[in-house]
Design a protein around this motif. Structure first.
Motif, PDB file in Angstrom:
ATOM      1  N   GLU A 262      35.501 -69.103  19.224  1.00 60.64           N
ATOM      2  CA  GLU A 262      35.413 -69.560  17.836  1.00 60.64           C
ATOM      3  C   GLU A 262      36.297 -68.730  16.909  1.00 60.64           C
ATOM      4  OE1 GLU A 262      31.294 -69.590  16.719  1.00 60.64           O
ATOM      5  OE2 GLU A 262      30.787 -71.106  18.212  1.00 60.64           O
ATOM      6  N   LEU A 263      36.437 -67.450  17.225  1.00 61.14           N
ATOM      7  CA  LEU A 263      37.200 -66.546  16.364  1.00 61.14           C
ATOM      8  C   LEU A 263      38.646 -66.358  16.816  1.00 61.14           C
ATOM      9  CD1 LEU A 263      34.508 -63.777  15.840  1.00 61.14           C
ATOM     10  CD2 LEU A 263      35.093 -65.651  14.312  1.00 61.14           C
TER      11      LEU A 263
ATOM     12  N   MET B  33      38.204 -61.695   9.561  1.00 62.62           N
ATOM     13  CA  MET B  33      37.364 -62.515  10.445  1.00 62.62           C
ATOM     14  C   MET B  33      35.917 -62.593   9.985  1.00 62.62           C
ATOM     15  SD  MET B  33      38.382 -61.436  14.251  1.00 62.62           S
ATOM     16  CE  MET B  33      40.021 -61.613  14.855  1.00 62.62           C
TER      17      MET B  33
ATOM     18  N   ASP C 271      34.283 -63.908   7.451  1.00 62.21           N
ATOM     19  CA  ASP C 271      33.757 -65.227   7.065  1.00 62.21           C
ATOM     20  C   ASP C 271      33.449 -66.059   8.295  1.00 62.21           C
ATOM     21  OD1 ASP C 271      33.610 -65.158   4.286  1.00 62.21           O
ATOM     22  OD2 ASP C 271      35.675 -65.822   4.018  1.00 62.21           O
ATOM     23  N   GLU C 272      34.393 -66.122   9.222  1.00 62.06           N
ATOM     24  CA  GLU C 272      34.203 -66.918  10.436  1.00 62.06           C
ATOM     25  C   GLU C 272      33.085 -66.351  11.304  1.00 62.06           C
ATOM     26  OE1 GLU C 272      37.916 -68.546  12.421  1.00 62.06           O
ATOM     27  OE2 GLU C 272      38.736 -66.984  11.104  1.00 62.06           O
TER      28      GLU C 272
ATOM     29  N   SER D 166      29.721 -68.253  12.254  1.00 68.94           N
ATOM     30  CA  SER D 166      29.420 -68.481  13.666  1.00 68.94           C
ATOM     31  C   SER D 166      27.991 -68.073  14.002  1.00 68.94           C
ATOM     32  CB  SER D 166      30.398 -67.702  14.544  1.00 68.94           C
ATOM     33  OG  SER D 166      30.032 -67.759  15.897  1.00 68.94           O
TER      34      SER D 166
END
Length: 72
Positions: A28-29, A50, A52-53, A57
């Motif tokens: 995902e990252l 990263m 925010d992601e 997630s």
């Protein structure tokens, strides 16, 4: 100051709560599963870009990611 070991434990706990594997979070990252493993063991930290992601997630806010306290 950020305690990387504490952050890593929190990250692992949040990941387990989602039922995701390190591999899934890594995909995902756009990082390697080894990078996620290092974060969880407190050997390194994710890049600030990263966050925010990563928080998305795991289904938490960035504040929760760092504090361990649920947002109200």
């Amino acid at each position: 100051m950020l305690n990387t070991e504490e952050f890593g434990r929190r990250l692992a706990t949040l990941r387990h709560k989602t039922g995701k594997k390190q591999r899934q979070v890594a995909e995902e990252l756009g990082v390697t599963p080894q990078a996620v493993s290092k974060w969880e063991r407190g050997l390194s930290c994710p890049d600030i870009l990263m966050l925010d992601e990563l928080s998305a997630s795991l289904g938490v806010s960035i504040a929760e990611l760092f504090s361990g306290n649920e947002a109200r």
